[in-house]
Structure formats: structure tokens, C-alpha cells
Design an enzyme around this catalytic site. Structure first.
Site, short mmCIF file in Angstrom:
data_model
loop_
_atom_site.label_atom_id
_atom_site.label_comp_id
_atom_site.label_asym_id
_atom_site.label_seq_id
_atom_site.Cartn_x
_atom_site.Cartn_y
_atom_site.Cartn_z
N ASP A 220 -1.53 -13.14 -0.05
CA ASP A 220 -2.41 -12.17 -0.69
C ASP A 220 -2.77 -11.07 0.31
O ASP A 220 -3.89 -10.57 0.32
CB ASP A 220 -3.68 -12.85 -1.21
CG ASP A 220 -4.08 -12.32 -2.56
OD1 ASP A 220 -3.49 -11.30 -2.99
OD2 ASP A 220 -4.95 -12.90 -3.20
N ARG B 213 0.81 -1.24 0.00
CA ARG B 213 0.00 0.00 0.00
C ARG B 213 0.83 1.28 0.00
O ARG B 213 0.27 2.36 0.05
CB ARG B 213 -0.98 0.06 1.17
CG ARG B 213 -1.92 -1.14 1.27
CD ARG B 213 -2.99 -1.15 0.21
NE ARG B 213 -4.03 -2.14 0.50
CZ ARG B 213 -4.54 -2.93 -0.41
NH1 ARG B 213 -4.14 -2.88 -1.67
NH2 ARG B 213 -5.49 -3.78 -0.09
O1 DOR Z 1 -9.03 -9.58 -2.20
C1 DOR Z 1 -8.20 -8.95 -2.82
N1 DOR Z 1 -7.79 -7.73 -2.42
N2 DOR Z 1 -7.68 -9.48 -3.95
C2 DOR Z 1 -6.88 -8.78 -4.76
O2 DOR Z 1 -6.45 -9.29 -5.75
C3 DOR Z 1 -6.56 -7.38 -4.43
C4 DOR Z 1 -6.68 -7.11 -3.02
C5 DOR Z 1 -6.58 -5.65 -2.64
O3 DOR Z 1 -5.84 -4.91 -3.27
O4 DOR Z 1 -7.18 -5.26 -1.65
#
Ligand code: DOR
Length: 434
Positions: free
Chosen positions: A315, A75
Site C-alpha cells: 500500500d 503518483r
Molecule cells: O493510506 C492510504 N493512502 N490509503 C489509501 O488507500 C490511499 C493512500 C494514498 O493515496 O495516499
């Protein structure tokens, strides 16, 4: 006579040594010298540790390569209220993760050399875990114009992806695969046909009952099937991120059997949860791709067990309350994962789905090898990036204890077994459990 500076040496003794790539699983010790593993094995220090060497007594705990998380949303730059390089680094260390690979869909997008250098500089400034970065496949992740894949690779981008967006145009994907191939680079795809991906949860009965727009599971396999044709055409290297459906596992299994250059990962939530977790519109269970039905979850598990799915990536997708405390349909998708990657993965071992070394390989050597990182191996000469953990220690997932700035997890209160004791990067202890 010039004196050589004394070496910085640490002996890790009384450990259960676990190296997934070589199959080592034995009691023993490891010596780290100046940030590298200089020796390890059952016989090392059998007669005691010589004087002058700092000693860490592992007291029977597991000593494995530090985890390699190939899918992390840091982020920074752009959404520092959700996570920063500092907080992500602390969260990673607390989770036993010594190498993270940052996604490029920040603000601005990491699609040029300045962006790649920015991530490297910020990581150097923070001096925490190792931070590698993807660069975008297309400028601004807009799906039209390719980035300078060759040059970005030279400056350190480890692979290319448009992050949370699929490369929608077949022609652009074809060019990306061909162009990347000339440099030996990997293209990582978010597997979702965008014209079908407008919903909020998995398409099906549950979405209908909740009155939420559904994303059909075929949206995933359609994109992967198309891309596999392009992989065949171009001979490029292709990786599918966060596989969530049975059909996708199936086509990747067949593609591998045909010798195509394809790998894939999934996230712990696709292995442990299904769409029922959305329950009463719980936005913490909203992810992209969405949690699927139980048949899909089981098939993803089968895919992991038989090796079709190469790696598990957290993720890690931090979101603040403003992004999650919203009606389900408009809440942001994502789950924080750095601090739950190990205990959630270990659930698969504790429930006897997969052997310990095999499991650890999916969060160490496999992702490192897919991306060509010098990580994930417990061998002489490798960086001393280490994870010491208790395999059986019971506890509950408590987001209040997370180092991450964001607490968006559907796993709050879940009983788990396995706890990080110490995380070491280049021989430096970055985290020690209280
Ligand atoms: O659940 C998700 N959130 N999958 C993604 O691919 C992106 C991510 C996000 O950027 O919050």
C-alpha cells in the site's frame, strides 16, 4: 555458417532456494539464461559451474521469487513531487520487489487506453522493475459511469479499482462485477462506506480522547457485506484491498467457505500497528483505512495465518512534507511501503506467527496468481525475477536510506531482521546491497 549469439547466463550458487508455490526449500543453485530461469535444484552445479557462465555466490542467502506488490501509488502522472516512475522503480528494487501494480488514482486518472499506455511507456523508458497497472472502475473514479473494462483489459490493465475510493453505488458495483465477469476481470474494492468515512482515525475511545473525528470500523464490513451480496448475484470476481477489521476478516472467511469468488489483502501496518501508534497526533500513522484497535489487529493476523487473507501488499503511499506536516485531521493518509515490505513481513516469521514459505507466498505467488501475472514463481521457464536476501541480518529501518522520494513511515528506527542483498529482473541485476 551463421553463429547464434552467445546466451547470457548467470549461475546463482550456494543459495537457499525458496519457492512458495511448489514448497521448495532446499540448498541449491539456479541458472538464469537470457532472462529466464532455465534450471534450478539441489544438484545443479554440484560439480562446479562450467566456464563461461557468470557466477553469483549467494553464500547461503535465501533465493526467492522477486516480490510482487499488488498495491502501489506511483503518483505519476500528477504528483511527481511525491514519487515518480523512476524513484518508485528504484525503491521497489531496493525493497526486493520485482513487480509492482500501480493504482489508477493519479492525475489524470488511469481510466482510458491512453492512460494505460502511458504507464506502460514510462515503465519501459525507466527499464526498472515490472510495472503493471490497474485501471479505474468508473470514469475519473467518480463512481458513476463505468470505464471500458473490456478494452482496457486488452490494452494491459490487470484489474479494476477506483483506488482510494469505494465504488459507493450498489448499482454501479453490480454492473461492474457483471461486466468484468464477461471478460474474466477482477474488481478490487477500497472497503469503506463513504458516508461513514469522513473521520481522521479509527472511531472509538482513543479518537474521543484526542478530539479527532472517528471512522467506525463497521464502515469497512458494511461495504464488504454489501459487495458480497452482489458477488453472489453476479458471479463476478472480487478482491478486498487492505482489510483492517476483525469483522471484515470474519465475513470474508465465511464467504470463502460458501465458495464465493473472493480474495483479499492487507498491508504490513495493519498487521504490526494499532491505533495507539497515532499517539501524539503522529500523521505518519494516519492511513486509510485507519489503524484499528488491538483486537482488530490480532484478527487480521489470524486471517493471514489461516489463509482468509491471501496476500500482503505494501500500500505504498508516498507523501511529501507539505501533505503530512499538517494538523492530524487534514493531513493526507498513507505510509511508504516498498522498502519495508520485506523486513516488516519477515517480522511475522521471526516472531513464529507463520512459516517462511507461507509468508513469502503472500508477497509473491498469491498476488501474482490473483492478478494473473507471470511472476512470483521459481520454476523452469519463468522470468528470472529474483530476490536474494539475508533472513537474519539485523538492522533498523532508516528512511534516510530510502530510494523513495517520500519518507513518510511510522517505522523509523524499528529494529528488523532481514535484508535485501540483490534484486534481479529478467536476469538483470537492478539492485545490490553495498
Ligand atoms: O493510506 C492510504 N493512502 N490509503 C489509501 O488507500 C490511499 C493512500 C494514498 O493515496 O495516499
Amino acid at each position: 555458417m551463421t553463429r547464434l549469439p552467445a546466451k547470457h547466463r548467470t549461475a546463482y550458487i550456494n543459495a537457499r532456494l525458496l519457492d512458495p508455490a511448489s514448497g521448495l526449500d532446499a540448498p541449491g543453485a539456479l541458472l538464469a539464461e537470457d532472462g529466464r530461469i532455465s534450471d534450478l535444484g539441489p544438484q545443479l552445479f554440484a560439480d562446479g559451474v562450467p566456464e563461461g557462465i557468470q557466477t553469483v555466490d549467494c553464500a547461503g542467502a535465501c533465493l526467492a521469487p522477486g516480490l510482487v506488490d499488488m498495491r502501489v501509488h506511483i503518483r505519476e502522472p500528477g504528483e511527481e513531487q511525491k514519487e515518480t516512475m523512476g524513484s518508485a522503480g528504484r525503491a521497489a528494487a531496493a525493497g526486493g520487489v520485482t513487480s509492482v501494480v500501480a493504482l489508477p488514482n493519479t492525475d489524470p486518472v488511469i481510466d482510458d487506453v491512453a492512460g494505460v499506455e502511458y504507464i506502460a511507456r514510462r515503465a519501459r523508458e525507466e527499464k526498472r522493475v515490472k510495472v503493471y497497472t490497474y485501471a479505474a472502475v468508473t470514469k475519473g473514479t467518480e463512481g458513476r459511469e463505468l470505464t471500458e473494462l473490456g478494452m482496457l483489459g486488452e490494452y494491459g490493465a490487470v484489474a479494476f479499482t477506483d483506488g482510494t475510493k469505494a465504488v459507493a453505488s450498489a448499482q454501479v458495483m453490480r454492473r461492474a462485477l457483471s461486466y468484468a465477469k464477461t471478460f474474466g476481470h477482477l474488481i478490487v474494492q477500497h472497503p469503506e462506506e463513504p458516508s461513514l468515512a469522513g473521520g481522521a482515525m479509527n472511531g472509538g475511545e482513543m479518537a474521543t480522547r484526542l478530539g479527532l473525528p472517528g471512522i467506525p470500523s463497521v464502515a469497512e464490513v458494511m461495504m464488504v457485506e454489501r459487495d458480497l451480496r452482489l458477488v453472489e448475484l453476479t458471479g463476478g470476481r472480487y478482491h478486498v484491498a487492505h482489510v483492517s477489521t476483525a469483522a471484515t476478516v470474519d465475513v470474508i472467511r465465511r464467504a470463502k467457505a460458501h465458495g464465493l469468488n473472493v480474495t483479499c489483502d492487507t498491508a504490513p501496518h495493519y498487521l504490526t500497528l494499532n491505533e495507539i501508534a497515532v499517539g501524539d497526533y503522529r500523521t505518519f500513522a494516519k492511513v486509510s483505512p485507519p489503524l484499528r484497535g488491538e483486537d482488530d489487529r490480532r484478527a487480521v493476523m489470524e486471517g493471514l495465518i489461516d489463509g482468509t487473507i491471501d496476500a500482503i501488499a505494501s500500500d505504498h503511499a508516498p507523501h511529501d512534507q507539505e501533505s503530512k506536516r499538517l494538523p492530524f485531521a487534514i493531513a493526507e493518509p498513507g505510509i511508504v511501503g516498498l522498502e519495508t515490505l520485506l523486513p516488516l513481513s519477515l517480522q511475522l516469521f521471526h516472531s513464529e506467527k507463520i512459516g517462511l514459505l507461507d509468508l513469502l507466498g503472500r508477497i509473491t505467488a498469491k498476488p501474482a496468481d490473483i492478478l494473473g501475472l507471470k511472476a512470483g514463481h521459481l520454476t523452469k521457464g519463468s522470468p528470472a525475477d529474483l530476490l536474494i536476501f539475508d533472513l537474519n541480518k539485523a538492522g533498523k529501518i532508516d528512511p534516510d536510506l530510502f530510494e523513495s522520494k517520500s519518507k513518510n513511515t511510522p517505522f523509523e528506527g524499528l529494529p528488523v531482521q532481514g535484508r535485501v542483498r540483490r534484486t534481479v529482473v529478467d536476469g538483470r541485476s537492478l539492485f545490490e546491497a553495498a
